[in-house]
Structure formats: C-alpha cells, structure tokens
Design a protein around this motif. Sequence first.
Motif, short mmCIF file in Angstrom:
data_model
loop_
_atom_site.label_atom_id
_atom_site.label_comp_id
_atom_site.label_asym_id
_atom_site.label_seq_id
_atom_site.Cartn_x
_atom_site.Cartn_y
_atom_site.Cartn_z
N ALA A 60 0.81 -1.22 0.00
CA ALA A 60 0.00 0.00 0.00
C ALA A 60 0.84 1.27 0.00
CB ALA A 60 -0.93 0.00 1.22
N ASN A 61 2.12 1.16 0.43
CA ASN A 61 2.88 2.39 0.66
C ASN A 61 4.21 2.51 -0.10
OD1 ASN A 61 1.40 3.92 2.97
ND2 ASN A 61 1.37 1.77 3.57
N TRP A 62 4.98 1.45 -0.18
CA TRP A 62 6.34 1.59 -0.72
C TRP A 62 6.56 0.89 -2.06
CZ3 TRP A 62 10.28 1.02 3.96
CH2 TRP A 62 10.33 2.25 4.64
N ASP A 63 5.84 -0.20 -2.32
CA ASP A 63 6.15 -0.96 -3.54
C ASP A 63 5.71 -0.19 -4.79
OD1 ASP A 63 7.17 -3.20 -4.94
OD2 ASP A 63 5.13 -3.97 -5.19
N HIS A 64 6.61 -0.07 -5.76
CA HIS A 64 6.34 0.67 -7.00
C HIS A 64 5.87 2.10 -6.72
CE1 HIS A 64 6.81 -3.33 -8.62
NE2 HIS A 64 6.94 -2.79 -9.81
N THR A 65 6.57 2.72 -5.77
CA THR A 65 6.28 4.10 -5.35
C THR A 65 7.58 4.89 -5.45
OG1 THR A 65 4.61 3.33 -3.77
CG2 THR A 65 5.54 5.47 -3.35
N PHE A 66 7.45 6.20 -5.61
CA PHE A 66 8.62 7.06 -5.40
C PHE A 66 8.60 7.53 -3.95
CE2 PHE A 66 9.57 7.23 -9.87
CZ PHE A 66 10.94 7.43 -9.86
N ILE A 67 9.69 7.25 -3.25
CA ILE A 67 9.83 7.63 -1.84
C ILE A 67 10.70 8.88 -1.83
CG2 ILE A 67 10.63 6.90 0.43
CD1 ILE A 67 10.27 3.96 -0.65
N SER A 82 3.53 13.24 -13.68
CA SER A 82 3.24 12.04 -14.46
C SER A 82 1.95 11.41 -13.95
CB SER A 82 4.40 11.04 -14.36
OG SER A 82 4.47 10.51 -13.05
N GLU A 83 1.17 10.87 -14.87
CA GLU A 83 -0.08 10.20 -14.50
C GLU A 83 -0.08 8.80 -15.05
OE1 GLU A 83 -2.51 10.84 -12.51
OE2 GLU A 83 -1.96 12.90 -12.01
N PRO A 84 -0.37 7.77 -14.25
CA PRO A 84 -0.58 7.87 -12.80
C PRO A 84 0.76 7.90 -12.08
CG PRO A 84 -0.78 5.59 -13.48
CD PRO A 84 -0.49 6.38 -14.72
N HIS A 85 0.73 8.16 -10.80
CA HIS A 85 1.95 8.11 -10.00
C HIS A 85 1.61 7.70 -8.57
CE1 HIS A 85 0.53 12.34 -9.34
NE2 HIS A 85 0.71 11.95 -8.10
N ARG A 86 2.63 7.22 -7.90
CA ARG A 86 2.51 6.89 -6.48
C ARG A 86 3.70 7.50 -5.77
NH1 ARG A 86 0.32 2.03 -4.01
NH2 ARG A 86 2.38 1.12 -3.74
N ILE A 87 3.43 8.27 -4.71
CA ILE A 87 4.49 8.93 -3.95
C ILE A 87 4.31 8.60 -2.47
CG2 ILE A 87 5.47 11.16 -3.23
CD1 ILE A 87 4.48 12.32 -5.90
N TYR A 88 5.43 8.31 -1.79
CA TYR A 88 5.42 8.21 -0.33
C TYR A 88 6.34 9.31 0.17
CZ TYR A 88 5.51 6.23 4.37
OH TYR A 88 5.37 6.04 5.73
N GLU A 89 5.77 10.26 0.91
CA GLU A 89 6.58 11.37 1.41
C GLU A 89 7.16 11.01 2.77
OE1 GLU A 89 5.04 15.36 1.19
OE2 GLU A 89 3.73 14.81 -0.49
N LEU A 90 8.49 11.11 2.85
CA LEU A 90 9.19 10.81 4.08
C LEU A 90 9.57 12.14 4.74
CD1 LEU A 90 10.09 7.99 5.18
CD2 LEU A 90 12.38 8.53 4.35
N ASN A 91 9.65 12.14 6.09
CA ASN A 91 9.98 13.38 6.79
C ASN A 91 11.48 13.66 6.80
OD1 ASN A 91 10.81 11.41 8.51
ND2 ASN A 91 9.65 12.11 10.29
N ASN A 92 12.22 12.92 5.98
CA ASN A 92 13.66 13.07 5.93
C ASN A 92 14.14 12.56 4.57
OD1 ASN A 92 16.19 13.70 7.02
ND2 ASN A 92 15.69 12.69 8.97
N ASN A 93 15.38 12.81 4.23
CA ASN A 93 15.93 12.29 2.99
C ASN A 93 15.78 10.76 2.96
OD1 ASN A 93 17.00 13.54 0.72
ND2 ASN A 93 19.07 13.69 1.53
N PRO A 94 15.35 10.18 1.84
CA PRO A 94 15.08 8.73 1.81
C PRO A 94 16.33 7.88 1.64
CG PRO A 94 14.46 9.70 -0.27
CD PRO A 94 14.89 10.84 0.60
#
Length: 139
Positions: A60-67, A82-94
Amino acid sequence: MRRFTFCAGHRLVGHEGKCRNLHGHNYTLEVYLTGQEQDEIGRILDFKQLKLAVNGWIDANWDHTFILWERDDNGLAAIRSSEPHRIYELNNNPTAENMAVHFLEDICPQILEGTGATAYKIRLWESEETCAEVALESH
Ligand SMILES: [Zn+2]
C-alpha cells in the motif's frame, strides 16, 4: 526474522554524486521480532501473520512508489506531473538509514499492534552489497 522485497524509486537531496538523480532499487527489508511469550504452539508470532502485516503495508505504501523527502519540492513536482503516480513522502531524505528508522519506529508499532510481538531490528538492503541496520536502544 522475515525478509521482504519491493521496488521503489527515490533520490537523495544534497548528495554529491549520482544518487541525487531520480533512480530506483530492488529493496530487501528484514524485520526482526521479539516477544515476551510464546503461544501454546511455541511461536512468538506465526510467520504468515508477519508476512500479511508487513506485505500489506509495503504494497500500500512503498512498492512501485517514489519515496521522496517531503521538502524535495522539485522532485515531488516532477513525479506528480506524471499520471498515474505513487508517492510516499518521508519526513527526511530517503536514505536506507532514514527509511529503516521510519519503518522500525513509526510503522512496526502500528502493524504489529495487538500481536504481542515487537520489531527490535530492521535491515534495509538497497543492493546485494549495501544495507542499513537500525535497532531499538534496548537491544
Ligand atoms: Zn538510491
């Protein structure tokens, strides 16, 4: 311990070399558990339960996502364009280090709640040669 694999993209803001560019890894995540009591069969937690809990979150969160770092405005804008896209925003550099800390301290308590097991160590491999390891201070 159980091992999980997923694919994700990221970049490291401020990196002096090629890791500052958008790129991806085939990550391997190792989740180490401990617990106070074994059940009547002798388990801390059934491996399948661990698999379902961690895989559910990763899918649901990390696989095939941009972190990406939540402050990486330019990187976030690029992926959002880009469409579609998946992003996981981290509170620090990944970095592998920061992703491992986030998974151990923020995610594991949520996904293991009520199981009687706790995660005490995480290893996150970015490649077959490189990994970051984090552990709770008591271990
Ligand atoms: Zn990388």
